[in-house]
Structure formats: C-alpha cells, structure tokens
Write a protein that holds these residues in place. Sequence first.
Motif, PDB file in Angstrom:
ATOM      1  N   SER A  32       0.680  -1.237   0.060  1.00  0.00           N
ATOM      2  CA  SER A  32      -0.131   0.081  -0.140  1.00  0.00           C
ATOM      3  C   SER A  32       0.922   1.103   0.097  1.00  0.00           C
ATOM      4  CB  SER A  32      -0.908   0.013   1.210  1.00  0.00           C
ATOM      5  OG  SER A  32      -1.490   1.457   1.430  1.00  0.00           O
ATOM      6  N   HIS A  33       0.527   2.455  -0.643  1.00  0.00           N
ATOM      7  CA  HIS A  33       1.050   3.577  -0.450  1.00  0.00           C
ATOM      8  C   HIS A  33       1.031   4.209   0.889  1.00  0.00           C
ATOM      9  CE1 HIS A  33      -3.232   5.225  -0.217  1.00  0.00           C
ATOM     10  NE2 HIS A  33      -2.575   6.471   0.061  1.00  0.00           N
ATOM     11  N   LEU A  36       4.569   3.489   2.418  1.00  0.00           N
ATOM     12  CA  LEU A  36       5.490   4.415   2.005  1.00  0.00           C
ATOM     13  C   LEU A  36       5.712   5.844   2.408  1.00  0.00           C
ATOM     14  CD1 LEU A  36       4.648   3.497  -1.920  1.00  0.00           C
ATOM     15  CD2 LEU A  36       6.126   2.212  -0.231  1.00  0.00           C
ATOM     16  N   TYR A 208      -0.417  -0.840 -10.777  1.00  0.00           N
ATOM     17  CA  TYR A 208      -0.979   0.184  -9.627  1.00  0.00           C
ATOM     18  C   TYR A 208      -2.505   0.143  -9.806  1.00  0.00           C
ATOM     19  CZ  TYR A 208      -1.680   4.793  -7.503  1.00  0.00           C
ATOM     20  OH  TYR A 208      -2.050   5.713  -7.095  1.00  0.00           O
ATOM     21  N   HIS A 254      -3.827   2.512  -2.018  1.00  0.00           N
ATOM     22  CA  HIS A 254      -3.741   2.446  -3.659  1.00  0.00           C
ATOM     23  C   HIS A 254      -2.467   1.583  -3.467  1.00  0.00           C
ATOM     24  CE1 HIS A 254      -6.024   5.982  -3.983  1.00  0.00           C
ATOM     25  NE2 HIS A 254      -5.272   6.734  -3.660  1.00  0.00           N
TER      26      HIS A 254
END
Length: 270
Positions: A32-33, A36, A208, A254
């Motif tokens: 998942s973003h 990050l 993505y 995302h």
Amino acid sequence: MKHSLVLLMILSTGLMFAQNHEFSIDFRYGISHNNLSPTQTAYGEIRNPRTLNDQGFLVMYKYQFWKKRHLYVSGGIEFSQSRHYQPLIGSGSGYHLDNILINKNRMTFHLGLNKQFHLYDDKLILDFGIHLIHRSYGSLEDDISAEYQFSIDRPWIEYTYDFKTFYGDEHFATGIPQGFVQTYNLDFNTQVKFRIKSQFFLNVGLSYSRNNVFFYTYSNTARHYLNGSPTSTSQFSYTGLQDDGGPKGGIRDHFIYLSAGLSYKFNWKK
C-alpha cells in the motif's frame, strides 16, 4: 456488477472460439501507498488500522483485435485477500494490548485494453495495459469482536473490543470527503514477457491499483487489576467510533503490485 459479469461472459465465450488470443495466470503481491510514508504516532492516530499487504491470483484472457498494432481487449478475474491490523491500545494507559487482524477476501473483475511491443525476434514482449475494475465481496459487513480477556504481556489488564468493517459506496468515512470512493476503478499494469518454450512465456510485472477501500467502527474497554486485586480497580473505554449510524472511520489503499506468472499464446507464430 451485473453489467461486468455479462461483459466478462461474452468476452470469455468469444475467446474460447477465437484466434490470436492469450491466456495468463499471475500471482500478485501488493504494497500500500500508506506503507511508503512514516506512520502517525500521535495518541489519537494509533487507533487507525494499518495495512499489511494484498495478495492473490489474476487470471486473464486477451484477444488480439488489431494484429498489426498488437492491441488486445482483455478480461479476467482476480482472487485476492487484503490484510490489515488494528492496534488495540488500552484507553487510560496507552499500553499496546493486542492486534486485531482484518483479513478480507474478494473477487475483482478486470476489463480493459493492452498494447504489446515485440522485441528480439519475439523472444521478449513488453505489455502495457489499463483495466476498468470492479471489486466484489462475499459480505458487505464483518464483525470482529472479543469478550473480556487478559493481555498476555500485561496480565493485570483485561480488555474487550468490537470492531466492524463495512464495504460499499454508501458509507461515509470521517475525515475523508464523501463520494471519494468509486465502485469502478482503474488498474494500470505493465509486464515483461520472456519466451521460455514455444508458446509459453514467463511474466514479470508491475501494477498500480487505486482505491481499495473499507470503512469501520471501533470501540474497546480495558479493566485494570492493580496490586493483585480480584476486582477491577479502574475501567477505561474508547467509544469514538460507535456502530450507531454515525460517522465511520475509513481506510483507502492504493496498491503497488509485483507479479510473476505464465502466459500461453494460442496459434503463436515465431
């Protein structure tokens, strides 16, 4: 939902009897973003669920409708599971007492277009695609609850919790604009295909996929038993997200996927 199923049935039926088509199966592992960037550690934030990963298999058919340009119409089904966890923090103490696991199975329907570039006498193929996707869940609401139990690490604290998850566009997430969820979303994907034998190819890819969403309500109570007392000496409750029809919390992921698998090209000509 019904329209997606009809389109996929028509596409699959056509591909069974068509020429110049491709079948593939890939394993996808998603990050998942939300993973990050640094995790929020403020007291009010540590109650938010956190993302572990998303993984599953994607089965695809691709039909080459424009041979000269290597353009394909594609359709498929993905069988996946998203994995999150809710840190259970004792109200009043701030101690970490447990992790509530949130595992959710789903099917995702893909329908889109792919463009391929053939290199090195067709030994290497670059594949770029964009798919319209629809996620389908076996249940739209899940209840993950526990009766009173003692913490393993802190046996003087007894706790209970009620965590419910909700899937669908009709729910409102606190702090997230209403309507940001879309039933239909896009999946962007790219693959490198290496021919390994005749009509078989090894796939390595990157994708993505946007807006994997769920909503939730959450409450917990912790009782403290200090100095060996047989009865609780204090009790603390968190009721910030009650399941009473009010605002819900929301998680939006995302996912960036790494994938690997195999493709088979029908009527392949070297």
